[in-house]
Design a protein around this motif. Structure first.
Motif, PDB file in Angstrom:
ATOM      1  N   ALA A 155       0.826  -1.210   0.000  1.00  0.00           N
ATOM      2  CA  ALA A 155       0.000   0.000   0.000  1.00  0.00           C
ATOM      3  C   ALA A 155       0.864   1.264   0.000  1.00  0.00           C
ATOM      4  O   ALA A 155       0.549   2.245  -0.691  1.00  0.00           O
ATOM      5  N   ALA A 156       1.943   1.246   0.784  1.00  0.00           N
ATOM      6  CA  ALA A 156       2.834   2.409   0.797  1.00  0.00           C
ATOM      7  C   ALA A 156       3.482   2.628  -0.574  1.00  0.00           C
ATOM      8  O   ALA A 156       3.642   3.770  -1.025  1.00  0.00           O
ATOM      9  N   LEU A 165       3.656   5.695  -5.691  1.00  0.00           N
ATOM     10  CA  LEU A 165       3.494   5.779  -7.138  1.00  0.00           C
ATOM     11  C   LEU A 165       2.382   6.755  -7.512  1.00  0.00           C
ATOM     12  O   LEU A 165       2.481   7.482  -8.506  1.00  0.00           O
ATOM     13  N   ARG A 166       1.293   6.777  -6.712  1.00  0.00           N
ATOM     14  CA  ARG A 166       0.194   7.692  -6.998  1.00  0.00           C
ATOM     15  C   ARG A 166       0.639   9.153  -6.845  1.00  0.00           C
ATOM     16  O   ARG A 166       0.307  10.012  -7.672  1.00  0.00           O
ATOM     17  N   LEU A 167       1.390   9.434  -5.778  1.00  0.00           N
ATOM     18  CA  LEU A 167       1.888  10.789  -5.586  1.00  0.00           C
ATOM     19  C   LEU A 167       2.859  11.194  -6.695  1.00  0.00           C
ATOM     20  O   LEU A 167       2.855  12.353  -7.151  1.00  0.00           O
ATOM     21  N   LYS A 168       3.642  10.268  -7.131  1.00  0.00           N
ATOM     22  CA  LYS A 168       4.567  10.564  -8.217  1.00  0.00           C
ATOM     23  C   LYS A 168       3.815  10.891  -9.499  1.00  0.00           C
ATOM     24  O   LYS A 168       4.158  11.842 -10.223  1.00  0.00           O
ATOM     25  N   GLN A 203       0.797  12.053  -9.661  1.00  0.00           N
ATOM     26  CA  GLN A 203       0.128  13.340  -9.444  1.00  0.00           C
ATOM     27  C   GLN A 203       1.103  14.497  -9.675  1.00  0.00           C
ATOM     28  O   GLN A 203       0.742  15.509 -10.292  1.00  0.00           O
ATOM     29  N   ARG A 204       2.316  14.372  -9.172  1.00  0.00           N
ATOM     30  CA  ARG A 204       3.314  15.422  -9.394  1.00  0.00           C
ATOM     31  C   ARG A 204       3.647  15.567 -10.879  1.00  0.00           C
ATOM     32  O   ARG A 204       3.808  16.684 -11.377  1.00  0.00           O
ATOM     33  N   GLN A 205       3.724  14.458 -11.564  1.00  0.00           N
ATOM     34  CA  GLN A 205       4.013  14.531 -12.991  1.00  0.00           C
ATOM     35  C   GLN A 205       2.886  15.226 -13.749  1.00  0.00           C
ATOM     36  O   GLN A 205       3.139  16.028 -14.655  1.00  0.00           O
ATOM     37  N   ASN A 206       1.627  14.933 -13.383  1.00  0.00           N
ATOM     38  CA  ASN A 206       0.500  15.594 -14.039  1.00  0.00           C
ATOM     39  C   ASN A 206       0.499  17.094 -13.743  1.00  0.00           C
ATOM     40  O   ASN A 206       0.224  17.916 -14.629  1.00  0.00           O
ATOM     41  N   GLN A 207       0.788  17.467 -12.487  1.00  0.00           N
ATOM     42  CA  GLN A 207       0.845  18.878 -12.125  1.00  0.00           C
ATOM     43  C   GLN A 207       1.948  19.604 -12.895  1.00  0.00           C
ATOM     44  O   GLN A 207       1.747  20.736 -13.371  1.00  0.00           O
ATOM     45  N   GLN A 208       3.077  18.968 -13.039  1.00  0.00           N
ATOM     46  CA  GLN A 208       4.168  19.572 -13.802  1.00  0.00           C
ATOM     47  C   GLN A 208       3.789  19.733 -15.275  1.00  0.00           C
ATOM     48  O   GLN A 208       4.098  20.748 -15.905  1.00  0.00           O
ATOM     49  N   ALA A 209       3.107  18.735 -15.823  1.00  0.00           N
ATOM     50  CA  ALA A 209       2.670  18.842 -17.218  1.00  0.00           C
ATOM     51  C   ALA A 209       1.676  19.979 -17.404  1.00  0.00           C
ATOM     52  O   ALA A 209       1.734  20.726 -18.399  1.00  0.00           O
ATOM     53  N   GLN A 210       0.748  20.154 -16.447  1.00  0.00           N
ATOM     54  CA  GLN A 210      -0.202  21.258 -16.527  1.00  0.00           C
ATOM     55  C   GLN A 210       0.503  22.607 -16.420  1.00  0.00           C
ATOM     56  O   GLN A 210       0.147  23.555 -17.130  1.00  0.00           O
ATOM     57  N   ASN A 211       1.484  22.707 -15.532  1.00  0.00           N
ATOM     58  CA  ASN A 211       2.225  23.961 -15.402  1.00  0.00           C
ATOM     59  C   ASN A 211       2.975  24.301 -16.689  1.00  0.00           C
ATOM     60  O   ASN A 211       3.006  25.457 -17.128  1.00  0.00           O
ATOM     61  N   VAL A 212       3.569  23.306 -17.279  1.00  0.00           N
ATOM     62  CA  VAL A 212       4.284  23.539 -18.533  1.00  0.00           C
ATOM     63  C   VAL A 212       3.321  23.979 -19.629  1.00  0.00           C
ATOM     64  O   VAL A 212       3.605  24.903 -20.413  1.00  0.00           O
ATOM     65  N   GLN A 213       2.132  23.340 -19.682  1.00  0.00           N
ATOM     66  CA  GLN A 213       1.150  23.709 -20.691  1.00  0.00           C
ATOM     67  C   GLN A 213       0.645  25.128 -20.476  1.00  0.00           C
ATOM     68  O   GLN A 213       0.481  25.911 -21.434  1.00  0.00           O
TER      69      GLN A 213
END
Length: 525
Positions: free
Chosen positions: A369-370, A375-378, A380-390
């Protein structure tokens, strides 16, 4: 009977090497079809050229089909070589002299499908090695390291794992193994082909044992027992698993095949080195009694190592369908390994098996579970970074469009930050043009030369563009008061020739400057 000299496939000539004494050496090597090597030596001062000269035989011209067949054969060989497993053997960290030598011995075992001259620097990380291994087709890493308590051996499968970590309980280097034997058999031709892998006692002892066997099998190319050439099998790698102690015995042997059914004297005659018969009266004494031979030269052969050869093997007397004995001579190194853990990735990842640490089902679920949360947080961070770049890209594009629109409006309105070049000569009034003409005329009278084009550009352009080409320009009539000074007196006549004294250049608006002093002075002074 002298065998006929075969036709070489490709003849190559080595470059000349001349030493300080004038000795010239040349060597000619034959192609892959076989043949005899030729060498010539001579002294460069007296008869050296004649002694060193030899004929280089060229192969006959090849047809189009022969060239195509050979190119296809080379391509198949390259593909077959690339499909075989390759390995890197190196040390990590502060290993010490003995562990570094052990890594070189293990690299010797893995030849020829390994990087023999591989050098790893301290600043190179494991990721650097993985990045280099991909283009080179390397499939396995064999890494040795040393800590304060023990020596460890890691076996990694590229590019996705798994990683097996062993503890080396005991090890013996090649030099120690060879020095302990009375007779050893080791030469360079044995390392031209990979060794024969023999796994012993890898039975149904668990999934980790099965995984170990699979990893060791994938280290070496597979063998087809019906098509294998016995002359390519010169070494044997034995890995024995002890279920009671859960240890692995790593042994490396040299293989020798000798015929059986002959006396010790006959075996001695079949060997490469001829025996010493100085004390014998007749050769029959050697064949009958084996006189002069030590007991150690006659190794005991039995049913455990005698077999019938399915094909002829290199060696005297090893014929097909004949009884021959297979003898093993240990050439090192030796290692006693114990499996510690199995990881999922390359040097990292979840632990699939551990020999000393055992976890319950609840602990395994918590770890899983940990890991999923991580992996889920990672992600999420990748999606946030992609949105910021866009978003930054869209903002940059909007700013660019806005800037281009402003520039277009500025051009349309005539408002620009560029420096105003001034009105064109056609837009200026006639009074200003007449004033410049007067200044140009005064410069001619005062200096006696025509003014430069850049001093009065409007007057020069006007003179160039007025009137048809080839026609003399009309001289402007002088007014009655044009030649008088300010006081009404007559102006002095212009002296002929080049004027003496400091040269005077006109300044701005009827003000002349003295070049020698740099002070302005009035016109006509």
């Amino acid at each position: 009977m002298t065998p006929p000299a075969p036709t070489p496939e490709v003849s190559r000539t080595a470059p000349e090497v001349t030493d300080s004494g004038g000795l010239v050496k040349r060597t000619a090597a034959w192609g892959s079809r076989g043949g005899y090597g030729a060498a010539a030596e001579g002294v460069g001062c007296a008869g050296g050229a004649e002694a060193a000269a030899f004929t280089v035989l060229l192969s006959p011209p090849q047809s189009r089909h022969q060239k195509r067949a050979r190119a296809q054969a080379r391509l198949r060989n390259l593909e077959a070589y690339a499909a075989q497993p390759h390995s890197f053997v190196f040390t990590r960290g502060s290993a010490g002299r003995s562990v570094r030598q052990l890594s070189l011995d293990v690299r010797r075992v893995m030849e020829p499908l390994t990087a023999t001259r591989l050098q790893i620097r301290k600043k190179n990380s494991l990721k650097d090695c993985v990045a280099v291994a991909g283009p080179l087709g390397v499939t396995h890493f064999l890494i040795l390291s040393k800590t304060e308590t023990s020596v460890y051996f890691k076996l990694m499968r590229l590019p996705g794992g798994p990683t097996l970590t062993f503890q080396i309980n005991k090890y013996t280097l090649v030099r120690d193994v060879v020095s302990s034997l009375r007779r050893h058999r080791m030469h360079e031709q044995q390392f031209a082909h990979p060794p024969l892998l023999v796994l012993n006692n890898f039975g149904p002892h668990g999934m980790h044992v099965k995984l170990m066997a699979t990893m060791f099998q994938n280290l070496f190319p597979s063998i087809n027992v019906h098509k294998v050439n016995l002359n390519t099998i010169k070494r044997c790698l034995l890995i024995n698993y002890n279920a009671d102690s859960q240890e692995l015995d790593f042994r490396h042997y040299s293989i020798k095949v000798v015929p059986v059914g002959a006396s010790r004297g006959m075996k001695k005659l079949l060997q490469e080195k001829f025996p010493n018969m100085s004390r014998l009266q007749d050769i029959s004494e050697l064949l009958a009694t084996g006189a002069g031979l030590s007991e150690s030269e006659a190794e005991p052969d039995g049913e455990h190592n005698i077999t019938e050869l399915p094909q002829a093997v290199a060696g005297r007397g090893n014929m097909r369908a004949q009884q021959s004995a297979v003898r093993l001579t240990e050439i090192g190194p030796r290692m006693t390994l114990q499996l510690i853990k199995i990881q999922e990735g390359v040097g990292e990842g979840s632990v699939l098996f551990h020999s000393f640490v055992h976890k319950t089902e609840e602990e395994l679920q918590a770890i899983l579970a940990a890991k999923e949360e991580k992996l889920r947080l990672k992600a999420q961070r990748q999606n946030q970074q992609a949105q910021n770049v866009q978003r930054k890209q869209e903002r940059r594009e909007a700013h660019k469009k806005k800037s281009l629109a402003g520039m277009k409006r500025a051009r349309a309105d005539g408002d620009s930050d560029a420096e105003d070049p001034g009105a064109p000569p056609e837009a200026e009034g006639p009074a200003q043009q007449e004033e410049e003409e007067d200044e140009a005329e005064y410069f001619r009278q005062a200096v006696g030369e025509e003014p430069d084009e850049d001093m009065f550009p409007r007057v020069t352009k006007r003179r160039l563009h007025t009137g048809p080409p080839g026609k003399k320009q009309r001289v402007k009539e002088r007014r009655p008061d044009q030649g008088r000074g300010q006081d009404g007196g007559q102006r002095p006549l212009k002296p002929k020739g080049r004027p003496r004294g400091p040269r005077v250049k006109p300044g701005y608006r009827g003000v002349a400057r003295d070049q020698s002093r740099g002070k302005p002075k009035k016109r006509g002074a």
